[in-house]
Write an enzyme that holds these catalytic residues in place. Structure first.
Site, mmCIF file in Angstrom:
data_model
loop_
_atom_site.group_PDB
_atom_site.id
_atom_site.type_symbol
_atom_site.label_atom_id
_atom_site.label_comp_id
_atom_site.label_asym_id
_atom_site.label_seq_id
_atom_site.Cartn_x
_atom_site.Cartn_y
_atom_site.Cartn_z
ATOM 1 C CD GLU A 135 48.240 4.145 8.691
ATOM 2 O OE1 GLU A 135 48.319 5.101 9.501
ATOM 3 O OE2 GLU A 135 48.155 4.313 7.462
ATOM 4 C CE1 TYR B 207 53.796 6.472 3.840
ATOM 5 C CE2 TYR B 207 56.008 5.625 4.145
ATOM 6 C CZ TYR B 207 55.026 6.538 4.450
ATOM 7 O OH TYR B 207 55.266 7.539 5.380
ATOM 8 C CG HIS C 241 52.210 8.278 8.799
ATOM 9 N ND1 HIS C 241 51.709 8.140 7.518
ATOM 10 C CD2 HIS C 241 51.401 7.542 9.602
ATOM 11 C CE1 HIS C 241 50.647 7.342 7.562
ATOM 12 N NE2 HIS C 241 50.437 6.963 8.811
ATOM 13 C CE LYS D 210 56.342 10.506 7.018
ATOM 14 N NZ LYS D 210 56.066 10.965 5.618
ATOM 15 C CG ASN E 21 56.292 14.535 4.711
ATOM 16 O OD1 ASN E 21 56.780 13.601 5.312
ATOM 17 N ND2 ASN E 21 55.228 14.407 3.936
HETATM 18 P P1 IDP Z 1 50.590 11.705 3.609
HETATM 19 O O1 IDP Z 1 51.871 11.348 4.346
HETATM 20 O O2 IDP Z 1 50.280 13.165 3.696
HETATM 21 O O3 IDP Z 1 49.421 10.829 3.994
HETATM 22 P P2 IDP Z 1 50.840 10.128 1.135
HETATM 23 O O4 IDP Z 1 50.286 10.517 -0.193
HETATM 24 O O5 IDP Z 1 50.198 9.002 1.869
HETATM 25 O O6 IDP Z 1 50.877 11.452 2.040
HETATM 26 O O7 IDP Z 1 52.380 9.828 0.900
HETATM 27 C C1 IDP Z 1 53.151 9.207 1.904
HETATM 28 C C2 IDP Z 1 54.523 9.853 1.965
HETATM 29 O O8 IDP Z 1 55.206 9.670 0.728
HETATM 30 C C3 IDP Z 1 54.503 11.373 2.155
HETATM 31 O O9 IDP Z 1 54.298 11.770 3.504
HETATM 32 C C4 IDP Z 1 55.872 11.751 1.661
HETATM 33 O O10 IDP Z 1 56.893 11.425 2.617
HETATM 34 C C5 IDP Z 1 56.011 10.823 0.449
HETATM 35 N N1 IDP Z 1 55.520 11.447 -0.791
HETATM 36 C C6 IDP Z 1 54.218 11.590 -1.174
HETATM 37 N N2 IDP Z 1 54.121 12.213 -2.370
HETATM 38 C C7 IDP Z 1 55.390 12.451 -2.762
HETATM 39 C C8 IDP Z 1 55.964 13.073 -3.942
HETATM 40 O O11 IDP Z 1 55.268 13.540 -4.853
HETATM 41 N N3 IDP Z 1 57.329 13.152 -3.987
HETATM 42 C C9 IDP Z 1 58.137 12.656 -2.997
HETATM 43 N N4 IDP Z 1 57.641 12.057 -1.884
HETATM 44 C C10 IDP Z 1 56.293 11.974 -1.766
HETATM 45 MG MG MG Z 2 49.097 8.855 3.641
#
Ligand code: IDP
Ligand code: MG
Length: 135
Positions: free
Chosen positions: A128, A51, A117, A11, A114
């Site tokens: 994807e 997303y 992905h 990212k 974070n």
């Molecule tokens: P993942 O990336 O671990 O699969 P997902 O639930 O698919 O997690 O969420 C996609 C992305 O959205 C996360 O990697 C993060 O960047 C963001 N995200 C998810 N949950 C939150 C939250 O509670 N607050 C802020 N950003 C979030």
């Molecule tokens: Mg995800």
């Protein structure tokens, strides 16, 4: 177990902080192979697709701002059990649950920014890879 392909994306914070090399090393150390890779700058429409499962969350506008803030490195990663294996290497989504030794646990600054992905299932990996690589 089986040889799988998964979609991995480094990212914008990972690229901006100069962490690509360290993250790629961890992927290669685990004996996964990067079979394709390209730098891309994402726009909102593809992120709405990618997303879709969280597009109604209050943090979604910030997520789009972050994910469009700079280039990402899109990759197809292949290896034994690669979909689940990469999720384990990556660490948990929630900042406070990402343990030391995982990519997110060691490098992420928050739940939103974070670093990486990775597809969450074999089915989504196929979708994807098609979305970002057209194959
Ligand atoms: P993942 O990336 O671990 O699969 P997902 O639930 O698919 O997690 O969420 C996609 C992305 O959205 C996360 O990697 C993060 O960047 C963001 N995200 C998810 N949950 C939150 C939250 O509670 N607050 C802020 N950003 C979030
Ligand atoms: Mg995800």
């Amino acid at each position: 177990m089986a040889i799988e392909r998964t979609y991995i994306m480094l990212k914008p914070d990972c690229v901006e902080r100069g962490l690509m090399g360290q993250v790629i090393s961890r992927i290669e150390n685990k004996n996964y192979r990067i079979v394709d890779a390209k730098m891309m700058t994402l726009e909102e429409p593809v992120l709405r697709e990618h997303y879709a499962h969280i597009a109604d969350k209050p943090f979604f506008p910030d997520l789009v701002r972050y994910m469009t803030s700079g280039p990402v490195l899109a990759m197809i990663v292949e290896g034994e059990n690669a979909v689940k294996g990469m999720r384990i290497l990556m660490g948990a989504t929630k900042f406070e649950e990402a343990t030391a030794g995982t990519i997110r646990g060691d490098f992420a600054c928050s739940t939103s920014e974070n670093i990486i992905h990775g597809s969450d299932s074999v089915e989504n990996a196929e979708i994807e890879i098609r979305r970002f690589f057209g194959c």
